[in-house]
Design an enzyme around this catalytic site. Sequence first.
Site, short mmCIF file in Angstrom:
data_model
loop_
_atom_site.label_atom_id
_atom_site.label_comp_id
_atom_site.label_asym_id
_atom_site.label_seq_id
_atom_site.Cartn_x
_atom_site.Cartn_y
_atom_site.Cartn_z
CG HIS A 126 -0.18 0.01 2.53
ND1 HIS A 126 0.39 1.15 3.07
CD2 HIS A 126 0.12 -0.99 3.39
CE1 HIS A 126 0.98 0.86 4.21
NE2 HIS A 126 0.85 -0.44 4.42
CD GLU A 135 1.27 -6.15 8.03
OE1 GLU A 135 1.41 -7.40 8.04
OE2 GLU A 135 2.03 -5.37 7.45
#
Length: 320
Positions: free
Chosen positions: A8, A82
């Site tokens: 990201h 994550e």
Amino acid sequence: MELVLVRHAESTSNVSGRWQGQGDAPLSPHGEAQVEALAARLRARREAGWSLDVVVASDLQRASRTGRAAFPDATIEPAWREADVGAWEGLTRPEIAARFPEQLEALASGRLDVALGGGESLARFWARTDAALEALRGRVPPGGRALVFTHGGVISALVARALGRRGQRASQGLARLANTAITTLSLEDAHPEGRVLGLNDVAHLGRAAIAAEERRGGEVPLVTLVAAHDAPAHFGERRAGPSRDEVEAALRAEVARAGGDVHVPLAPAALRAVVVALAHVSDARGSVIAEPPAAARSHVALDPRQGALLVDHATPGDGR
């Protein structure tokens, strides 16, 4: 299949140096600019005939925003989140060291069952990441390609698996994955856990973004290894499987001769041998790192404290 993994863009937590885990920090203004540069690069690839069978993104907004800038129809999947770092979320590294010394000591000793901040253990996180990949493989035809917008921990876990380095000191010798970096793995019969085709590629952000954190404002020299079939014999060709110490000494000699940053042409096979040594991959597993195509670059930051850090591998040969 080919698996393209994209970290990201920069989030507000990245800016403040705080652990995010499954927290949902938005992108920073700089992150939004990174998204636009990445989206332009990916759109250019598609216009050039780059085909995709599946596009997915983690549901955390820093990943979903990064993915949907170029692919509005990307499928959102929580499995690609994550790691859950529990009570570490929102803390800086020094704060974690002060509050959770026992956990850090256990992790340093190689314990994989320690729940990070009371969240996921590494063993549990890796199992979740592997399951997400296996589910994805079931949706991609043989020879197909999947694109996943996800997080640094997820990508690092899959790279470590491919390199045979899961466990203690898995990231030794490797620079931290950069925001919007592209990492490409090939999952083949000969390499079911993955073969590294490209690593930590931020060519869309420009040369200044390469090893920006590791270079500390230009204090740390950068070696650019260039794949060239007509390269003269060099340290990489002196014998098969040069050691990491030999590679680092040779790179430092090149920097000393140049007086700073330097480009070093190497035959593709020799360049791969250098990358294998820097990544702490055994010679027996050297084939899990692919030879770069002609003109591709791999970058090495020569940090005086940490030693040589492999920043990326097989980035486009566009002069950077």
